[in-house]
Write a protein that holds these residues in place. Structure first.
Motif, mmCIF file in Angstrom:
data_model
loop_
_atom_site.group_PDB
_atom_site.id
_atom_site.type_symbol
_atom_site.label_atom_id
_atom_site.label_comp_id
_atom_site.label_asym_id
_atom_site.label_seq_id
_atom_site.Cartn_x
_atom_site.Cartn_y
_atom_site.Cartn_z
ATOM 1 N N SER A 104 28.972 23.527 36.459
ATOM 2 C CA SER A 104 28.092 22.754 37.285
ATOM 3 C C SER A 104 27.808 21.228 35.991
ATOM 4 C CB SER A 104 26.750 23.492 37.216
ATOM 5 O OG SER A 104 24.912 22.387 37.973
ATOM 6 N N PHE A 105 26.767 20.364 35.852
ATOM 7 C CA PHE A 105 26.482 18.773 34.868
ATOM 8 C C PHE A 105 26.656 19.661 33.858
ATOM 9 C CE2 PHE A 105 24.359 15.664 34.024
ATOM 10 C CZ PHE A 105 24.889 14.515 33.741
ATOM 11 N N PRO A 143 22.492 19.474 45.915
ATOM 12 C CA PRO A 143 23.400 19.476 46.267
ATOM 13 C C PRO A 143 24.290 19.853 44.281
ATOM 14 C CG PRO A 143 24.431 17.979 47.804
ATOM 15 C CD PRO A 143 23.108 17.805 46.512
ATOM 16 N N ASN A 144 25.225 21.049 44.357
ATOM 17 C CA ASN A 144 25.998 20.963 43.128
ATOM 18 C C ASN A 144 26.882 20.351 42.275
ATOM 19 O OD1 ASN A 144 25.675 22.548 40.599
ATOM 20 N ND2 ASN A 144 28.042 23.441 41.095
ATOM 21 N N ASN A 145 27.143 19.850 41.831
ATOM 22 C CA ASN A 145 28.524 19.221 40.515
ATOM 23 C C ASN A 145 29.051 19.886 39.585
ATOM 24 O OD1 ASN A 145 30.186 16.534 39.331
ATOM 25 N ND2 ASN A 145 28.522 15.992 38.239
ATOM 26 N N PRO A 146 30.391 20.190 39.807
ATOM 27 C CA PRO A 146 31.054 19.243 40.730
ATOM 28 C C PRO A 146 31.813 20.961 41.683
ATOM 29 C CG PRO A 146 32.208 21.060 39.295
ATOM 30 C CD PRO A 146 31.215 21.470 39.156
ATOM 31 N N THR A 147 30.757 21.873 42.171
ATOM 32 C CA THR A 147 31.239 22.094 43.617
ATOM 33 C C THR A 147 31.338 21.949 44.806
ATOM 34 O OG1 THR A 147 29.527 23.533 43.092
ATOM 35 C CG2 THR A 147 31.217 24.815 42.483
ATOM 36 N N GLY A 148 29.987 20.975 45.356
ATOM 37 C CA GLY A 148 29.478 20.515 45.757
ATOM 38 C C GLY A 148 28.938 20.997 46.903
ATOM 39 N N GLU A 149 28.293 22.582 46.312
ATOM 40 C CA GLU A 149 27.653 22.874 47.483
ATOM 41 C C GLU A 149 26.415 23.346 47.432
ATOM 42 O OE1 GLU A 149 27.262 27.578 45.329
ATOM 43 O OE2 GLU A 149 28.437 26.093 44.203
ATOM 44 N N ALA A 150 25.345 23.153 48.434
ATOM 45 C CA ALA A 150 23.676 22.559 48.594
ATOM 46 C C ALA A 150 22.909 24.472 49.256
ATOM 47 C CB ALA A 150 23.818 22.123 50.009
ATOM 48 N N VAL A 172 14.908 20.618 38.908
ATOM 49 C CA VAL A 172 15.438 20.364 40.722
ATOM 50 C C VAL A 172 16.442 18.689 40.223
ATOM 51 C CG1 VAL A 172 16.095 20.415 42.962
ATOM 52 C CG2 VAL A 172 14.596 22.358 41.827
ATOM 53 N N ASP A 173 17.521 19.213 40.040
ATOM 54 C CA ASP A 173 18.022 17.830 39.978
ATOM 55 C C ASP A 173 19.006 17.801 41.301
ATOM 56 O OD1 ASP A 173 20.184 15.580 39.419
ATOM 57 O OD2 ASP A 173 21.528 16.704 38.321
ATOM 58 N N GLU A 174 18.667 16.100 41.267
ATOM 59 C CA GLU A 174 18.665 15.882 42.551
ATOM 60 C C GLU A 174 19.718 14.376 43.475
ATOM 61 O OE1 GLU A 174 14.808 17.713 45.423
ATOM 62 O OE2 GLU A 174 15.128 15.660 45.216
ATOM 63 N N ALA A 175 20.344 14.570 42.042
ATOM 64 C CA ALA A 175 21.578 13.414 41.894
ATOM 65 C C ALA A 175 21.966 13.170 43.246
ATOM 66 C CB ALA A 175 22.379 13.044 41.291
ATOM 67 N N PHE A 176 23.145 14.063 43.717
ATOM 68 C CA PHE A 176 23.619 13.545 45.477
ATOM 69 C C PHE A 176 23.004 14.346 46.596
ATOM 70 C CE2 PHE A 176 26.177 13.931 41.765
ATOM 71 C CZ PHE A 176 27.304 13.471 41.935
ATOM 72 N N GLU A 274 34.405 23.100 50.364
ATOM 73 C CA GLU A 274 33.414 22.506 51.240
ATOM 74 C C GLU A 274 31.933 22.263 50.327
ATOM 75 O OE1 GLU A 274 31.170 24.722 54.468
ATOM 76 O OE2 GLU A 274 32.636 25.667 55.099
ATOM 77 N N SER A 275 32.041 21.355 51.114
ATOM 78 C CA SER A 275 30.930 20.403 50.079
ATOM 79 C C SER A 275 29.830 19.294 51.090
ATOM 80 C CB SER A 275 31.674 19.187 49.327
ATOM 81 O OG SER A 275 30.670 17.948 48.919
ATOM 82 N N ALA A 276 28.979 18.954 50.363
ATOM 83 C CA ALA A 276 27.994 17.912 51.116
ATOM 84 C C ALA A 276 27.760 17.020 49.845
ATOM 85 C CB ALA A 276 26.379 19.127 51.060
ATOM 86 N N THR A 277 28.899 16.798 49.370
ATOM 87 C CA THR A 277 28.259 15.568 48.415
ATOM 88 C C THR A 277 29.827 14.129 48.681
ATOM 89 O OG1 THR A 277 29.912 16.740 47.121
ATOM 90 C CG2 THR A 277 27.899 17.195 46.658
#
Length: 336
Positions: A104-105, A143-150, A172-176, A274-277
């Motif tokens: 993650s970040f 969603p998580n950075n860099p995996t893209g999962e929510a 909770v980091d909601e940057a995306f 798969e990604s939500a980002t």
């Protein structure tokens, strides 16, 4: 944070390109900005001979409407990372342990270490199943950075409840999250939400963001906030951007369409998550990542070497940009 811990903790590698001659798919910011930001910035710059309003009521009201909370729960910060730093600084003391997602970040773990704490790493998909009771803080990137999962909202709310029962603040980091139609955790008891205007609105240089927190922790964050911590242009542009609901909806639609198209095209050549980002994580298999990144760069494109993230040894991350730019990326990645 003290001098000893600051000496012992180095910077995190972020890896985006600043070469203007490259088409940059390494950064995960929107290539478009909302209409009217130029005018908002120019007007604010003309007024910058005076200190900005304190407290910044207009910005708070815009942020509150943006995430659906009361204005008094909003703590303005110069970017989402400033909100993250403030929350970790108030929760973690020397010798503490904090629950941190990985990969993650990287700044979460760095900020914990700067406070003299120890990050306890957990895969992002498993963090809501963890027992938060033994930790000074739990961190989720959704969603998580860099995996893209929510993360499922119900699972996240259940985890927040267990954090409250264990007297463990949840960050909770909601940057995306703005790229999705998923509900925010803002305003949830015991939860600190960090939001950034960098990603969705394509304004990383403005340095505007905010935290949302309630109760005693929210009071502590509000007291710890420096006065005038955002300049007049950041306040004005941020307030304007958060009101652009049509821009947000159009961005979500475009990114979802292009992300799906890119994933379907690349999935035969790479293992694509798969990604939500507005980005995709690609497993390149047995190919060495460094030479692949260099080969793509020779074709005029920058992609993110994701091996700098904990636990990712064979991955690159690519942003979702404009359709014609995405076409160029697909052409190169399928050819190298």
């Amino acid at each position: 944070m003290n001098r000893e811990t600051a000496h012992g903790v180095g910077p995190v590698t972020h890896g985006s390109s600043d070469d203007p001659d490259l088409l940059d798919f390494s950064a995960n910011t929107n290539p478009r900005t909302p209409p009217g930001v130029d005018e908002a910035y120019e007007t604010a710059l003309n007024a910058a001979t005076s200190y900005p309003p304190e407290p910044p009521s207009e910005y708070r009201e815009a942020a509150a409407a943006y995430v659906g909370v009361a204005p008094e729960a909003v703590i303005p910060t110069p970017g989402g990372l400033a909100a993250i730093r403030m929350a970790i600084g108030l929760a973690v003391e020397p010798g503490d342990s904090a629950l941190v997602p990985a990969p993650s970040f990287g700044e979460y773990a760095r900020e914990v270490r700067l406070q003299g704490g120890t990050p306890a790493f957990v895969p992002p998909a498993e963090i809501t199943e963890s027992d938060p009771g033994d930790y000074a803080l739990a961190v989720v990137c959704n969603p998580n950075n860099p995996t893209g999962e929510a993360i499922d909202h119900g699972a996240l709310r259940a985890f927040a409840r267990r954090c409250r029962e264990g007297d463990t603040p949840l960050l909770v980091d909601e940057a995306f999250l703005g790229y999705t139609d998923r509900p925010s955790m803002a305003g949830t008891e015991g939860v600190v939400v960090a939001r950034s205007l960098t990603k969705l609105f394509g304004l990383p240089g403005i340095r505007a963001g905010f935290a949302v927190a309630t109760g005693s922790f929210g009071d502590a964050m509000e007291n710890a906030r420096r006065p005038w911590n955002l300049g007049a242009p950041a306040l004005a542009v941020g307030s304007h951007a958060m009101r652009q609901t049509a821009f947000v909806e159009a961005t979500r639609t475009r990114v979802e369409r292009e992300r799906r198209r890119m994933r379907e095209t690349l999935d035969g050549r790479f293992d694509v998550r798969e990604s939500a980002t507005p980005f995709l994580l690609l497993d390149v298999g047995d190919r060495p990542v460094g030479p692949l990144v260099a080969a793509v760069r020779e074709r005029g494109i920058a992609v993110r070497d994701a091996t700098t993230f904990r636990g990712l040894d064979s991955h690159i991350r690519v942003a979702v940009r404009e359709p014609e730019e995405n076409d160029r990326l697909l052409e190169v990645l399928l050819d190298v």
